[in-house]
Design an enzyme around this catalytic site. Structure first.
Site, PDB file in Angstrom:
ATOM      1  N   THR A 175       0.806  -1.220   0.000  1.00 18.74           N
ATOM      2  CA  THR A 175       0.000   0.000   0.000  1.00 18.74           C
ATOM      3  C   THR A 175       0.845   1.279   0.000  1.00 18.74           C
ATOM      4  O   THR A 175       0.290   2.373   0.107  1.00 18.74           O
ATOM      5  CB  THR A 175      -0.928   0.023   1.225  1.00 18.74           C
ATOM      6  N   ALA A 177       2.301   2.911  -2.357  1.00 18.26           N
ATOM      7  CA  ALA A 177       1.890   3.845  -3.414  1.00 18.26           C
ATOM      8  C   ALA A 177       0.575   4.528  -3.065  1.00 18.26           C
ATOM      9  O   ALA A 177       0.376   5.708  -3.380  1.00 18.26           O
ATOM     10  CB  ALA A 177       1.761   3.110  -4.747  1.00 18.26           C
ATOM     11  N   ASP A 178      -0.344   3.800  -2.423  1.00 20.28           N
ATOM     12  CA  ASP A 178      -1.630   4.394  -2.038  1.00 20.28           C
ATOM     13  C   ASP A 178      -1.430   5.550  -1.068  1.00 20.28           C
ATOM     14  O   ASP A 178      -1.986   6.646  -1.250  1.00 20.28           O
ATOM     15  CB  ASP A 178      -2.518   3.339  -1.379  1.00 20.28           C
ATOM     16  N   TYR A 179      -0.665   5.301  -0.018  1.00 24.75           N
ATOM     17  CA  TYR A 179      -0.462   6.345   0.992  1.00 24.75           C
ATOM     18  C   TYR A 179       0.280   7.544   0.413  1.00 24.75           C
ATOM     19  O   TYR A 179      -0.063   8.703   0.691  1.00 24.75           O
ATOM     20  CB  TYR A 179       0.294   5.775   2.190  1.00 24.75           C
TER      21      TYR A 179
END
Length: 406
Positions: A175, A177-179
């Site tokens: 995750t 890249a998401d954050y």
């Protein structure tokens, strides 16, 4: 420890209203951060379904996961089906009363529902919209689906993660890249809001999941462009400097040691009893150490294995050599620095037992953010938002529920 409450009751983003219609982590994380600093965040979810994060991760007794409880904090949750005419109409009403929209559908999804940027911008010209997708709103890949793992991979960091002889590894978390997209997107939102306040004109922020990953890879791009250098996996080591890695200790823990220049290495070499290899010795320069990484790291490993983790750190600190623990989560919970900085906050919540979650970052000296409540139940604030904000009557709410619009 209780949630940190700001000494000044007015937080810097109070007065802003955010409509979070996204799912999972990327755009929602931007909205979460804004909520921590005072924005009124309305989380819009599909009736009877909800955000996928409600089922992502460890399931809590309340029926939602720990991911949801932590990452949907400070949000008010309503249900609304944007695909139905009644839902679309209600959403447009909400848009007139909001400052920011966060979304991360595949490109053209909102457009197919008649809720594209052009329409929403016409409804509220000053509104700002964050649009996060796998590859951004343009380009030949724009219609491809994407999640954090794909962003990490396409952005270039996954290729660098892992040992040289192994397959590319997950760079800590799928995750990541998401954050990062949420953080970069949040910066874009604040910049766009400042422009909107000055001009009265809003805009959208376009972030592909891979782009923040690519942005943080130091000299990777210019080194390839200038020198044709294709960096390979290096395990725990770091390009351009050595020793700069993770080393095992006698008590089966790990430490990180960072010698970023020749002076620091000289201090470490003297500490290890190998002062002769520094300065005019065989490892005196970065170039010499880089040419024999295995020898240098082996020498450091032989030394660290003689001591417990705490003793390695104490010795390095005494010699002014940067060193720290490679922290497992149990060490984080026990560490006095984390405690002193209140990096972990324990929240009492009506839905679940007291839960520890990461505290707000960054910290502001006068108007700090805070974690006020954990992720709510599905549709918990539907009646409150639609009755107070849009003046819907009980009968209207009842009719919409019967049609599964809310």
């Amino acid at each position: 420890m209780p949630a940190n409450k700001p000494t000044n009751p007015k937080r810097p983003l109070e007065g802003l209203r955010v409509l979070d219609i996204a799912t999972y982590i990327a755009s929602p994380f931007c909205a979460t951060m804004m909520g921590e600093f005072g924005a009124d965040v309305i989380k819009v979810e599909l009736p009877n379904v909800g955000d996928g994060c409600r089922k992502l991760g460890t399931l809590d007794d309340c029926g939602d996961t720990l991911v949801w409880l932590s990452e949907a904090r400070n949000k008010k949750c309503v249900t609304l089906d944007l695909r139905k005419p009644e839902g679309s109409a209600l959403f447009k009403q909400l848009v007139t009363k909001c400052d920011v929209i966060t979304e991360n559908f595949q490109p053209d999804t909102l457009e197919r529902w008649g809720l594209g940027w052009d329409i929403l911008h016409e409804i509220n010209p000053q509104m700002v919209m964050l649009r996060v997708s796998g590859y951004g709103q343009t380009g030949p890949y724009k219609d491809k689906p994407g999640f954090g793992r794909i962003g990490n991979a396409f952005g270039g960091i996954s290729f660098l993660a892992g040992d040289p002889e192994s397959a590319p590894a997950t760079p800590g978390s799928a995750t990541l890249a998401d954050y990062l997209a949420g953080v970069f997107g949040g910066f874009g939102v604040l910049a766009a809001l400042r422009h909107a306040e000055a001009t009265g004109v809003g805009q959208y922020i376009d972030v592909g999941l891979y782009e923040p990953i690519f942005r943080i890879l130091d000299e990777l791009a210019p080194a390839y462009d200038r020198c044709g250098k294709i960096r390979q996996r290096m395990g725990a080591a770091t390009v351009n400097v050595c020793p700069h890695s993770h080393y095992p200790t006698k008590d089966e823990r790990w430490v990180a040691i960072a010698c970023t220049n020749d002076k620091i290495f000289r201090r470490l070499a003297e500490l290890m009893g190998h002062g002769d290899v520094a300065e005019d010795g065989k490892y005196g320069t970065i170039q010499q150490r880089d040419a024999d990484r295995a020898g240098v790291d082996g020498m450091v490993t032989d030394w660290t294995l003689q001591y417990a983790q705490k003793d390695v750190i104490k010795l390095c600190e005494g010699a002014q050599v940067p060193c720290g623990i490679v922290a497992a989560i149990d060490e984080i919970f026990e560490d006095p620095q984390y405690a002193a900085r209140e990096n972990i906050v324990h929240l009492n919540d009506e839905r679940t037992e007291t839960l520890a979650v990461p505290n707000v970052v960054p910290r502001l000296s006068v108007t700090p953010g805070s974690v006020d409540w954990l992720g709510p139940s599905l549709g918990q604030h539907t009646d409150e938002i639609f009755s107070e904000l849009l003046n819907l009557t009980e009968q209207e709410l009842h009719t919409l529920k019967d049609k599964n619009v809310i």
